[in-house]
Design an enzyme around this catalytic site. Structure first.
Site, mmCIF file in Angstrom:
data_model
loop_
_atom_site.group_PDB
_atom_site.id
_atom_site.type_symbol
_atom_site.label_atom_id
_atom_site.label_comp_id
_atom_site.label_asym_id
_atom_site.label_seq_id
_atom_site.Cartn_x
_atom_site.Cartn_y
_atom_site.Cartn_z
ATOM 1 N N ASP A 244 24.526 -0.705 33.285
ATOM 2 C CA ASP A 244 24.057 -1.497 34.429
ATOM 3 C C ASP A 244 24.291 -0.824 35.779
ATOM 4 O O ASP A 244 24.296 -1.485 36.806
ATOM 5 C CB ASP A 244 24.694 -2.895 34.402
ATOM 6 N N GLU A 245 24.470 0.501 35.780
ATOM 7 C CA GLU A 245 24.818 1.171 37.036
ATOM 8 C C GLU A 245 24.169 2.544 37.136
ATOM 9 O O GLU A 245 24.182 3.300 36.168
ATOM 10 C CB GLU A 245 26.329 1.367 37.060
ATOM 11 N N ASP B 295 23.974 -1.619 41.040
ATOM 12 C CA ASP B 295 24.778 -2.251 39.984
ATOM 13 C C ASP B 295 24.171 -3.627 39.691
ATOM 14 O O ASP B 295 24.125 -4.488 40.566
ATOM 15 C CB ASP B 295 26.229 -2.376 40.475
#
Ligand code: DCP
Ligand code: CA
Ligand code: CA
Length: 367
Positions: free
Chosen positions: A110-111, A10
């Site tokens: 973002d993960e 993350d």
């Protein structure tokens, strides 16, 4: 069966970290990235902020005027979201990460989950060094830091990741799962929102440990079969969901910084040719054709612009990208007075090459 080793990556304070990346002078200031609704100059909401701004109480989702008030008297910087730019950075990192995993499942900009069981031979000890190595590689190549959670399944690695940020690395071995989860509030589990956690609270279930010991048959009676069984398993750290490669990427893009700020077309094209070759490699690996070509430019005042063109026919060759990138930049330079600092190239609108035989069959079937 060998245990799995699953990582959740993350990216730290992602939108704000991207802004720091293109303008490092922001690093020692509170930075707030927001969506401006446009109604008044102040109206809108905070998307995210860097950790310095968070110290003053700024949070995602907060109204911008409130964030402004909290940062009153500081040299805080407020910026509008620039999704194009964040997407390019994200693509670049995802591409690097996928080289480190058997499967990569991107869950948001973002993960991503990575199944690294093979790479670390099922060893959590090795996973530690491996995760550290990936962090360093991405930091060197892209300049972005992220937090990693490692566990025997997605559920555990997600909660591990959330337990220490930013730039964190938390490893939970199969033996540690129970002790790790037990003291955490029950709403840390996916699917336990405000309503359900209030209901659980009234049943005396406050922590994941409480839930794990709760009679599973009663859970089924209270929440239905699917949820009841899910809650029981999740609370006990059981999660067999595989890390699944999603469908194809929607676009492939690369971005790079010019050696010097410029308005010189040939100089710009030297850089975009490099980026194009990199994109072509990925296209070839994935056997994709594209139908749109786009350029992206960050100007010396750090504003950014993009332009795109849709082709009449899908293509997959170098010449098509180069020709269109050149045209787009030519036109763009005519429209803008500023010097350019960073450039990007992106292709999208993918189709997969089908074997000729198959095309023929489907042709006959449809007539
Ligand atoms: N985001 C948003 N609005 C929200 C929450 C998030 O626009 N209410 C965007 C901005 C974030 C990105 O999504 O940068 C990723 O969200 P995260 O929840 O992962 O938060 P950050 O990456 O910003 O911070 P952290 O370091 O806590 O992961
Ligand atoms: Ca994040
Ligand atoms: Ca996230």
């Amino acid at each position: 069966m060998q245990n799995r080793v699953v990582m959740l990556v993350d990216f730290d304070y992602f939108f704000a970290q991207c802004e720091e990346l293109r303008n490092p002078t922001l690093k020692d200031k509170p930075v707030v990235v927001g969506v401006y609704s446009g109604r008044t100059e102040e109206s809108g909401a905070v998307s995210t902020s860097n950790y310095l701004a968070r110290k003053y109480g700024v949070k995602s989702g907060m109204p911008l005027f409130l964030a402004k008030r909290k940062l009153d008297g500081t040299d805080a910087v407020f910026l509008p979201v620039d999704h194009e730019y964040y997407d390019l950075i994200s693509d670049k990192i995802m591409q690097i990460l996928s080289g480190y995993a058997t499967t990569l499942e991107q869950v948001s900009v973002d993960e991503a989950y990575l199944d690294v069981t093979e790479q670390v031979e099922g060893s959590f000890e090795k996973a530690k060094g491996y995760a550290a190595k990936i962090k360093t590689d991405v930091k060197n190549k892209v300049g972005i830091s992220f937090t990693v959670g490692v566990g025997p399944n997605k559920l555990t690695s997600k909660i591990a990741c959330d337990s220490q940020k930013p730039d964190g690395l938390t490893i939970i071995t199969p033996d540690e799962v129970e002790c790790f989860l037990a003291p955490l509030p029950v709403d840390r589990l996916l699917g336990v929102g405000r309503k359900i956690s209030a209901r659980m609270d009234s049943l005396g279930i406050k922590t994941i440990g409480d839930l794990s010991k709760f009679d599973p048959q009663r859970l089924v009676a209270l929440f239905g079969k699917t949820l009841g069984i899910y809650f029981h398993n999740a609370a006990n750290g059981i999660d067999n969901e595989p890390v699944q490669e999603a469908g194809e990427a929607e676009s492939i893009g690369r971005i790079g910084t010019l050696k010097q700020n410029t308005r010189d077309l040939d100089f710009i094209l030297q850089k975009t040719d490099e980026l194009t070759d990199d994109i072509l490699k990925e296209l070839a690996e994935k056997n994709l054709s594209f139908k749109q070509v786009a350029i992206y430019a960050v100007m010396t005042d750090l504003s950014s612009k993009s332009r795109s063109i849709t082709l009449e026919q899908s293509a997959k060759d170098q010449e098509t990208i180069r020709r269109n990138v050149k045209q787009l930049f030519q036109k763009f330079l005519n429209e803008s007075q500023l010097e350019i600092r960073r450039v990007g190239v992106k292709v999208s609108g993918f189709s997969k090459e089908e074997p000729r035989q198959k095309q023929l069959t489907s042709f006959f079937q449809s007539t």
